[in-house]
Design an enzyme around this catalytic site. Structure first.
Site, PDB file in Angstrom:
ATOM      1  N   TYR A 256       8.604  35.305 -22.937  1.00 43.05           N
ATOM      2  CA  TYR A 256       7.922  35.339 -21.652  1.00 43.05           C
ATOM      3  C   TYR A 256       6.726  34.406 -21.793  1.00 43.05           C
ATOM      4  CZ  TYR A 256      10.970  39.288 -20.828  1.00 43.05           C
ATOM      5  OH  TYR A 256      12.087  40.075 -20.682  1.00 43.05           O
TER       6      TYR A 256
ATOM      7  N   ASP B 105       8.107  29.702 -41.715  1.00 42.82           N
ATOM      8  CA  ASP B 105       6.722  29.248 -41.629  1.00 42.82           C
ATOM      9  C   ASP B 105       6.006  29.490 -42.951  1.00 42.82           C
ATOM     10  OD1 ASP B 105       7.239  28.724 -38.908  1.00 42.82           O
ATOM     11  OD2 ASP B 105       6.633  30.753 -38.353  1.00 42.82           O
TER      12      ASP B 105
END
Length: 378
Positions: A150, A301
């Site tokens: 979102y 990451d």
């Protein structure tokens, strides 16, 4: 760039840079551990060694872990590829700054507080009164973890090429970006293009993690853009699976052939291992550690942070790859996107192991992991 490289292309995603925003503040809060940028009244200034640029969001995850549609409670955390890398590098002792944009809302304040608490300087994060902080939800299932974004029209989608013009960034040794940013909006794509092609931080090597996100843009649209950006960078990190999905290549050597420009291409092959391929000379492969996986999101990451830390420390490629694995392992065992990197003394001891001892290493037995989460090895 030479003419035989694909031009860094334009993203089809869209939003306007929007209204001006204020800076978030001076950086890490007083009393928090880790390095920061000192912009004191004395006139002295210690700039960051590493700069990362990109969006971070609030993450909502089922608590306890399970399918999202069956969850009664959601845990709240923070995640974003570039701030994850910055946080891990700060934990490894590097001065890091994260450049981004968040909404002037409770989630934005939470993101800033979380990243600053890791020892990352956040003084160049803009707080946007006209756009929200992005949110994503994790949906763990037996077949893997899906994510639901979102983030359309988020504050970070209004980032643009000018964010790297601050003189306080000029002395950085490393600039890290990812393909996620290029997918967020035309202005974000222009930011990444400028970073890899025009080099606004002239002293910095540019590291680019391909990080294709199919929910942001299709492989068909992303493939030429990400190839162009990657080929213009100095150091590229890419998963073999995503290289296959984007460009149809199936082995590390083929990825290297596809990207002749970078000094170094690092190809990650899940739980098999990682291969570093310099422009000249032989490639180096280091097998992955056998780790009980709880949640894989964020491990890439952490690996990037460990590997890049090794480069900054001047380690050889084999030890750089090992440090990447050592940083990824703890992240694989937690529900969040980040985990503290290993202690320096422990990491240095494991970096020096003979190859057979590394291959048989028990991460729990040596104290690298403090959890015995269940799940597949990774």
């Amino acid at each position: 760039m030479t003419t035989d490289r694909p031009d860094p292309g334009r993203s089809a995603a869209g939003s306007d840079p929007g209204p001006s925003a204020r800076r978030s503040g001076p950086g890490p809060a007083a009393g928090l551990p880790g390095p920061s940028v000192d912009r004191s009244a004395t006139g002295t200034s210690v700039g960051p060694e590493v700069v990362t640029v990109g969006e971070s969001m609030v993450v909502l995850s089922p608590d306890p872990t399970g399918p999202l549609e069956a969850a009664d409670r959601l845990g709240v955390s923070v995640g974003g590829a570039e701030s994850n890398v910055a946080s891990a590098l700060a934990g490894l002792g590097h001065r890091t700054a994260w450049v981004s944009r968040v909404g002037d809302d409770p989630f934005g304040r939470r993101v800033l507080r979380h990243v600053a608490a890791a020892g990352v300087d956040t003084s160049l994060v803009a707080v946007d009164p006209g756009a929200p902080t992005g949110v994503y939800l994790k949906d763990p299932t037996p077949g893997g973890t899906a994510v639901h974004y979102y983030r359309s029209g988020s504050a970070a989608s209004r980032l643009g090429p000018q964010v790297l013009d601050d003189p306080g960034l000029a002395g950085a040794r490393l600039l890290h970006l990812s393909g996620v940013t290029a997918a967020l909006s035309p202005s974000c794509a222009a930011l990444v293009r400028r970073a890899v092609a025009d080099r606004p931080l002239p002293a910095a090597r540019v590291a680019f993690d391909v990080n294709h996100r199919a929910r942001l843009w299709s492989a068909e649209v992303a493939a030429p853009v990400l190839r162009g950006l990657a080929d213009a960078a100095d150091v590229v990190l890419v998963g073999l699976d995503e290289a296959g999905a984007l460009w149809g290549v199936t082995d590390p050597a083929a990825v290297r052939d596809l990207l002749p420009g970078p000094d170094l291409v690092v190809v990650k092959d899940a739980d098999v291992g990682v291969t570093a391929l310099p422009r000249t000379g032989p490639g180096v492969f280091v097998p992955a550690l056998r780790v009980p996986v709880h949640e894989p999101v964020g491990a890439g990451d952490a690996f990037a942070a460990g590997f890049l830390s090794g480069l900054l420390r001047g380690l050889d490629l084999g030890r750089c790859l090992r440090l990447g694995h050592l940083c990824a392992a703890p992240t694989l065992t937690v529900a969040g996107d980040t985990a503290p990197p290993p202690r320096r003394a422990l990491a240095d001891r494991l970096l020096a192991l003979p190859a057979p001892d590394w291959a048989s290493l028990d991460p729990v037995g040596v104290g690298l992991l403090t959890t015995t989460a269940t799940g597949r090895n990774g």
